[in-house]
Scaffold this motif. Structure first.
Motif, PDB file in Angstrom:
ATOM      1  N   LEU A 109      -2.053  30.621   4.304  1.00 17.01           N
ATOM      2  CA  LEU A 109      -1.802  29.371   3.590  1.00 17.01           C
ATOM      3  C   LEU A 109      -3.092  28.744   3.084  1.00 17.01           C
ATOM      4  N   THR A 110      -4.117  28.792   3.899  1.00 19.01           N
ATOM      5  CA  THR A 110      -5.395  28.188   3.533  1.00 19.01           C
ATOM      6  C   THR A 110      -6.055  28.914   2.363  1.00 19.01           C
ATOM      7  N   HIS A 111      -5.861  30.230   2.284  1.00 16.85           N
ATOM      8  CA  HIS A 111      -6.558  31.028   1.279  1.00 16.85           C
ATOM      9  C   HIS A 111      -5.658  31.548   0.162  1.00 16.85           C
ATOM     10  N   ARG A 112      -4.405  31.153   0.120  1.00 19.48           N
ATOM     11  CA  ARG A 112      -3.504  31.687  -0.902  1.00 19.48           C
ATOM     12  C   ARG A 112      -3.938  31.252  -2.291  1.00 19.48           C
ATOM     13  N   THR A 113      -3.633  32.093  -3.262  1.00 18.94           N
ATOM     14  CA  THR A 113      -3.985  31.791  -4.652  1.00 18.94           C
ATOM     15  C   THR A 113      -2.757  31.613  -5.533  1.00 18.94           C
ATOM     16  N   THR A 114      -1.574  31.914  -5.009  1.00 18.88           N
ATOM     17  CA  THR A 114      -0.357  31.838  -5.815  1.00 18.88           C
ATOM     18  C   THR A 114       0.166  30.420  -5.970  1.00 18.88           C
ATOM     19  N   ASN A 115      -0.088  29.557  -4.996  1.00 20.47           N
ATOM     20  CA  ASN A 115       0.244  28.137  -5.125  1.00 20.47           C
ATOM     21  C   ASN A 115      -0.582  27.355  -4.108  1.00 20.47           C
ATOM     22  N   ALA A 116      -0.591  26.053  -4.275  1.00 15.24           N
ATOM     23  CA  ALA A 116      -1.469  25.211  -3.456  1.00 15.24           C
ATOM     24  C   ALA A 116      -0.834  24.761  -2.140  1.00 15.24           C
TER      25      ALA A 116
END
Length: 166
Positions: A109-116
């Motif tokens: 969750l902290t590093h995802r790039t697909t959504n904030a």
């Protein structure tokens, strides 16, 4: 038509799995998108994110109902998790729960790039709380639980086999 729901709390890999199923030519839809879900007033006045205070993420019932009404041949894979998903449980031939350890969930969750979603500390804390409070409810209605740490190709293959065996 067989309808397979891939569900789980945020960060377990639902969207990634359904995207791969679509890439492989399956009819696959991610319900955790604005086309299929929306922020609505929360029954208890709280919500999963500080950016939408007093709101909860729910499936757009009219659109999801229409999607699930398709009675043609084949398999429909959908992914998502929403407060109102239970009203559709009887429309699914099978439900697959993806689960991962809390530490990995926090990292994703902290590093995802697909959504904030999940980057805000309050969202992350709420998501981790959902792992403890919502995931057991999802587990109770799932037909199959898979370890979301497995390689993507293996997860997708297992979900395809599950659907074929139904």
């Amino acid at each position: 038509m067989k309808r397979i729901l891939v569900t789980g709390v945020s960060g377990v890999g639902k969207s990634t799995v359904v995207a791969r199923l679509a890439e492989l030519g399956h009819h696959a839809v991610d319900l955790d998108s604005p086309e299929w879900s929306e922020w609505v007033d929360s029954a208890d006045g709280s919500g999963p994110t500080p950016s939408q205070s007093g709101k909860d993420w729910q499936w757009r019932e009219d659109r999801v109902r229409k999607l699930l009404a398709d009675d043609s041949d084949g398999v429909l894979f959908v992914s998502g998790c929403a407060a109102n998903m239970g009203i559709f449980r009887d429309r699914f031939t099978g439900v697959v729960l993806l689960s991962i350890p809390a530490e990995l969930m926090a990292e994703r969750l902290t590093h995802r790039t697909t959504n904030a979603y999940g980057k805000d500390p309050a969202e992350l804390a709420r998501s981790l709380d959902f792992k403890d409070s919502v995931e057991p409810l999802l587990r109770a209605t799932a037909d199959l639980e898979l370890d979301g740490t497995e390689p993507l190709a293996q997860l997708v293959s297992r979900i395809e086999r599950f659907a074929a065996d139904l």
